[in-house]
Enzyme design. Structure first.
Site, PDB file in Angstrom:
ATOM      1  N   LEU A 190       8.203 -19.753   0.283  1.00 59.79           N
ATOM      2  CA  LEU A 190       7.470 -18.716  -0.463  1.00 59.79           C
ATOM      3  C   LEU A 190       8.238 -17.410  -0.289  1.00 59.79           C
ATOM      4  O   LEU A 190       8.722 -17.128   0.809  1.00 59.79           O
ATOM      5  CB  LEU A 190       6.048 -18.576   0.126  1.00 59.79           C
TER       6      LEU A 190
ATOM      7  N   ASP B 145      -6.404  -3.203  -3.271  1.00 61.23           N
ATOM      8  CA  ASP B 145      -7.115  -1.919  -3.289  1.00 61.23           C
ATOM      9  C   ASP B 145      -8.512  -2.067  -2.688  1.00 61.23           C
ATOM     10  O   ASP B 145      -9.107  -3.139  -2.736  1.00 61.23           O
ATOM     11  CB  ASP B 145      -7.192  -1.401  -4.742  1.00 61.23           C
TER      12      ASP B 145
ATOM     13  N   HIS C 282      -7.584  -0.372   6.518  1.00 63.71           N
ATOM     14  CA  HIS C 282      -6.172  -0.762   6.395  1.00 63.71           C
ATOM     15  C   HIS C 282      -5.826  -1.841   7.423  1.00 63.71           C
ATOM     16  O   HIS C 282      -5.087  -2.773   7.125  1.00 63.71           O
ATOM     17  CB  HIS C 282      -5.261   0.459   6.570  1.00 63.71           C
TER      18      HIS C 282
HETATM   19  C1  IPE Z   1      -2.648   1.440  -5.766  1.00 67.36           C
HETATM   20  O1  IPE Z   1      -3.850   1.827  -5.163  1.00 67.36           O
HETATM   21  C2  IPE Z   1      -1.569   1.347  -4.753  1.00 67.36           C
HETATM   22  C3  IPE Z   1      -1.740   0.359  -3.693  1.00 67.36           C
HETATM   23  C4  IPE Z   1      -2.686  -0.533  -3.568  1.00 67.36           C
HETATM   24  C5  IPE Z   1      -0.725   0.401  -2.690  1.00 67.36           C
HETATM   25  P1  IPE Z   1      -4.364   3.332  -5.186  1.00 67.36           P
HETATM   26  O2  IPE Z   1      -5.660   3.328  -4.499  1.00 67.36           O
HETATM   27  O3  IPE Z   1      -3.312   4.250  -4.687  1.00 67.36           O
HETATM   28  O4  IPE Z   1      -4.535   3.584  -6.760  1.00 67.36           O
HETATM   29  P2  IPE Z   1      -5.358   4.707  -7.555  1.00 67.36           P
HETATM   30  O5  IPE Z   1      -4.967   6.028  -6.981  1.00 67.36           O
HETATM   31  O6  IPE Z   1      -6.811   4.434  -7.338  1.00 67.36           O
HETATM   32  O7  IPE Z   1      -4.970   4.530  -8.983  1.00 67.36           O
HETATM   33  C1  IPE Z   2      -5.423   0.278  -0.786  1.00 64.84           C
HETATM   34  O1  IPE Z   2      -6.672   0.731  -0.373  1.00 64.84           O
HETATM   35  C2  IPE Z   2      -4.353   0.515   0.258  1.00 64.84           C
HETATM   36  C3  IPE Z   2      -3.383   1.578  -0.073  1.00 64.84           C
HETATM   37  C4  IPE Z   2      -3.330   2.234  -1.191  1.00 64.84           C
HETATM   38  C5  IPE Z   2      -2.395   1.874   0.938  1.00 64.84           C
HETATM   39  P1  IPE Z   2      -7.114   2.238  -0.553  1.00 64.84           P
HETATM   40  O2  IPE Z   2      -6.708   3.012   0.646  1.00 64.84           O
HETATM   41  O3  IPE Z   2      -6.614   2.770  -1.851  1.00 64.84           O
HETATM   42  O4  IPE Z   2      -8.683   2.084  -0.589  1.00 64.84           O
HETATM   43  P2  IPE Z   2      -9.701   2.885  -1.519  1.00 64.84           P
HETATM   44  O5  IPE Z   2      -9.261   2.674  -2.927  1.00 64.84           O
HETATM   45  O6  IPE Z   2      -9.632   4.325  -1.109  1.00 64.84           O
HETATM   46  O7  IPE Z   2     -11.007   2.252  -1.223  1.00 64.84           O
HETATM   47 MG    MG Z   3      -7.387   2.849  -3.711  1.00 65.91          MG
END
Ligand code: IPE
Ligand code: IPE
Ligand code: MG
Length: 249
Positions: free
Chosen positions: A136, A25, A42
């Site tokens: 792995l 995240d 990303h």
């Molecule tokens: C969780 O992250 C899902 C992934 C990392 C793929 P999110 O960014 O979607 O989670 P919330 O919405 O903050 O809980």
């Molecule tokens: C995690 O990073 C990747 C996915 C959920 C695909 P985020 O896109 O949730 O990044 P933040 O949380 O908005 O910073």
């Molecule tokens: Mg996120």
């Protein structure tokens, strides 16, 4: 192989976690902080995946599970969703041969039926190609939700036991999407949030949880080592007393 369930038996507690599961995240915030579009985060996040996969191989970790796209991430703006899909395709195109050459098995779990048929084919091809690799196992959770997993497993369990009215954990567990792996020893969430966000709800029952403020694109082998060091400082009791644990070791 049948793995010990953390609730019906006491599993081994390996010094180096055998299975590490990560919620990657913070990509969006990493980019926003740099005045870049979220997509840049990303893209950088895919690089971090490569680094962490290599680090896991070096450390002898057997299973690495990565939450790439949740069943709730469809709620994001359409452009971000399609961009993530495109990134998934390019990552598969670029990385699968390298993974195969490095004896890495790739698994993708989640409700894949919602993906473009071409992407579904690519996923199936990548899994076939790497199926017999042993160094792995990298599992990418895509359109995955812990509740979805428990529900799909329940459906299969009921179908496999016609007429049954009593069910046990042992009857359900083999139908979970990740039945081929032991439960995670170590769960990591980057990006500062301290929640599970519908990740592996069943399998995280006794995992050690580790949260870090580091945004996923900045997560590297040192960050992984910090998480492993934290894991190694924990006493995994699985419901027993500390004295019982000490006697066993
Ligand atoms: C969780 O992250 C899902 C992934 C990392 C793929 P999110 O960014 O979607 O989670 P919330 O919405 O903050 O809980
Ligand atoms: C995690 O990073 C990747 C996915 C959920 C695909 P985020 O896109 O949730 O990044 P933040 O949380 O908005 O910073
Ligand atoms: Mg996120």
């Amino acid at each position: 192989m049948i793995f010990k369930s953390s609730t019906t038996a006491v599993p081994d507690t390996p010094l180096v976690p055998r299975h590490v599961a990560i919620i990657m995240d913070g990509n969006g915030r990493w980019a926003t902080k740099r005045l870049l579009p979220r997509v840049a985060g990303h893209v950088k996040g895919v690089e971090a995946v490569r680094t962490v996969v290599e680090a896991c191989v070096e450390r002898g970790i057997e299973y690495l599970t990565l939450f790439a796209f949740s069943s709730e991430n469809w709620r994001r703006p359409q452009e971000e969703v399609s961009l993530l899909m495109r990134l998934f395709v390019t990552a598969l195109e670029r990385e699968v041969s390298k993974m195969h050459a490095n004896n890495i098995r790739l698994k993708v779990v989640g409700d894949l039926s919602r993906f473009d048929p071409k992407l579904q084919e690519m996923i199936a091809g990548a899994m076939r190609k790497t199926a017999n690799n042993t160094r792995l196992t990298v599992t990418v959770c895509a359109n995955y939700g812990g509740r979805w997993d428990i529900m799909q497993a329940t459906g299969k369990m009921v179908a496999a036991n016609p007429g049954a009215t009593d069910f046990t954990e042992e009857m359900l567990a083999p139908h979970l999407a990740m039945a081929y792996a032991p439960e995670p020893d170590l769960f990591i969430r980057t990006g500062g949030e301290e929640r599970i966000s519908n990740f592996l709800l069943w399998q995280l029952a006794y995992s050690e949880l580790y949260f870090t403020d580091t945004f996923w694109p900045d997560f590297d082998s040192q960050s992984l080592d910090a998480a492993i060091a934290s894991y190694q400082s924990r006493e995994r009791r699985f419901g027993r007393t500390g004295e019982q644990v000490a006697k066993k070791s």
